[in-house]
Design a protein around this motif. Structure first.
Motif, mmCIF file in Angstrom:
data_model
loop_
_atom_site.group_PDB
_atom_site.id
_atom_site.type_symbol
_atom_site.label_atom_id
_atom_site.label_comp_id
_atom_site.label_asym_id
_atom_site.label_seq_id
_atom_site.Cartn_x
_atom_site.Cartn_y
_atom_site.Cartn_z
ATOM 1 N N GLU A 86 -49.293 -71.752 -40.276
ATOM 2 C CA GLU A 86 -50.452 -71.032 -39.853
ATOM 3 C C GLU A 86 -50.555 -69.953 -40.897
ATOM 4 N N GLU A 87 -51.834 -69.387 -40.907
ATOM 5 C CA GLU A 87 -52.325 -68.184 -41.837
ATOM 6 C C GLU A 87 -52.076 -67.242 -40.711
ATOM 7 N N LEU A 88 -51.134 -66.129 -41.173
ATOM 8 C CA LEU A 88 -50.334 -65.076 -40.407
ATOM 9 C C LEU A 88 -50.821 -63.833 -41.160
ATOM 10 N N CYS A 89 -51.026 -62.813 -40.497
ATOM 11 C CA CYS A 89 -51.331 -61.587 -40.838
ATOM 12 C C CYS A 89 -50.127 -60.574 -40.625
ATOM 13 N N GLY A 90 -49.573 -60.214 -41.860
ATOM 14 C CA GLY A 90 -48.606 -58.994 -41.655
ATOM 15 C C GLY A 90 -47.170 -59.458 -41.387
ATOM 16 N N ILE A 91 -46.241 -58.713 -41.854
ATOM 17 C CA ILE A 91 -44.719 -59.166 -41.847
ATOM 18 C C ILE A 91 -44.440 -59.392 -40.203
ATOM 19 N N ASP A 92 -44.772 -58.698 -39.385
ATOM 20 C CA ASP A 92 -44.540 -58.733 -37.956
ATOM 21 C C ASP A 92 -44.970 -60.103 -37.356
ATOM 22 N N GLN A 93 -45.970 -60.466 -37.750
ATOM 23 C CA GLN A 93 -46.458 -61.509 -37.169
ATOM 24 C C GLN A 93 -45.944 -62.748 -37.761
ATOM 25 N N CYS A 94 -45.488 -62.775 -39.100
ATOM 26 C CA CYS A 94 -44.652 -63.718 -39.912
ATOM 27 C C CYS A 94 -43.382 -64.047 -39.280
ATOM 28 N N VAL A 95 -42.670 -62.654 -39.024
ATOM 29 C CA VAL A 95 -41.198 -62.830 -38.468
ATOM 30 C C VAL A 95 -41.298 -63.226 -37.030
ATOM 31 N N ASP A 96 -42.095 -62.949 -36.149
ATOM 32 C CA ASP A 96 -42.369 -63.562 -34.864
ATOM 33 C C ASP A 96 -42.690 -65.139 -34.936
#
Length: 330
Positions: A86-96
């Motif tokens: 998925e195209e994610l925004c920001g490190i927190d969203q990536c880690v989640d």
């Protein structure tokens, strides 16, 4: 030489796209692998030394580095779950997204990299079983790694990607998806309807109408990399050119685009390849929004960018002429 053969159908062309912003998890995983070998010293030697010097002074970063390289080894395989499609925004969203991997898949992928014995085996076993302490360790490690190793270099990464993909965007505008596939560079060959990619193992990937997401990656070094599981959304991360990295890092022999336009306008032109607002440009370039507005006005009058206005903000986009100038100025 072994090859990855990616098979397209007519439906796949319409669903093939080029991602224009850095994919944070691909950059994390690829950079962790770069730290585990000595190749590419021209591009990454100074960066490696700076990371090691920083880790020598920072125990938290040392722990994070050990955790990340354990889960992302420099090997023929690393877990797909580390690079969500998925195209994610920001490190927190990536880690989640990484840590929300469903349990059966988590266990299957981590088990593929777990050694037979040793402390790494014990921690990876806990991670594969989804035990909270192991998951929390990975969460914190990814955050610390990003904050210390990737985030300080994001402007360089973004500039390198923007300048490198300009010719591909130009080919896409003129020749469509097939023009883009034909221009991916060394190690790839477009022979319709198959994209041939030099690869460590022989493999066929049938897109079956799902399309392909192409992700330019600053830290990918050797060859394009695909997700190992053919059932996941098809993705191909590919390396940008060495000269684009050197130019972005300020170590090239000269910036002809900056000499032509001035350093601020050159930076703005590179930063609008994927579209950008005035506020974001001000942060990227490091000048006031009013200054950005002045320079975007000059670039717009020259036909190098276009501006779309939506409610209370303006979105700046590079034009075909701007792309040609950007490509010629490298």
């Amino acid at each position: 030489m072994p090859q990855l053969r990616i098979h397209f159908t007519d439906r796949d062309f319409a669903r093939t796209r080029l991602r224009l912003k850095p994919d944070l998890m691909w950059e994390i995983v690829s950079s962790a692998q770069v730290l585990q070998h000595k190749d590419g010293d021209l591009s990454f030697g100074a960066w490696r030394r700076s990371v090691r010097e920083l880790a020598a002074r920072d125990p938290e970063l040392r722990t994070a580095l050990h955790t990340v390289v354990t889960v992302a080894p420099h090997a023929a395989y690393f877990p797909d779950l580390l690079t969500p499609p998925e195209e994610l925004c920001g490190i927190d969203q990536c880690v989640d997204a990484v840590l929300s991997t469903e349990p059966d898949r988590l266990r299957a992928e981590i088990d593929l990299i777990r050694p037979a014995s040793g402390p790494e085996s014990s921690w990876l076993d806990d991670l594969a079983r989804g035990r909270s302490p192991a998951l929390q360790q990975l969460r914190e490690a990814l955050r610390v790694y990003f904050r210390s190793v990737i985030a300080p270099h994001l402007p360089t990464i973004e500039e390198g990607l923007c300048s490198d993909v300009a010719p591909w965007i130009q080919r896409y505008l003129h020749d469509g998806p097939e023009g883009l596939l034909a221009a991916l560079g060394p190690g790839t060959r477009w022979d319709p309807p198959v994209l041939f990619v030099d690869y460590p193992v022989d493999r066929d990937l049938h897109l079956d109408g799902r399309g392909l997401v192409l992700i330019p990656c600053y830290f990918v070094l050797y060859h394009p990399v695909a997700l190992a599981d053919p059932q996941l959304p098809p993705t191909l991360a590919f390396p940008i050119r060495t000269e684009s990295r050197l130019l972005a890092a300020g170590r090239a022999g000269g910036d002809h685009l900056a000499a032509l336009l001035g350093s601020t306008r050159a930076s703005i032109l590179r930063s609008v390849v994927g579209g950008s607002t005035t506020t974001r440009l001000a942060k990227l370039v490091g000048v006031a929004p009013a200054t950005v507005s002045h320079h975007t006005g000059v670039l717009r009058e020259a036909g190098l960018i276009a501006t779309e206005r939506e409610e209370n903000f303006a979105r700046h986009l590079i034009t075909p002429l701007g792309l040609r100038v950007l490509a010629a100025g490298r």
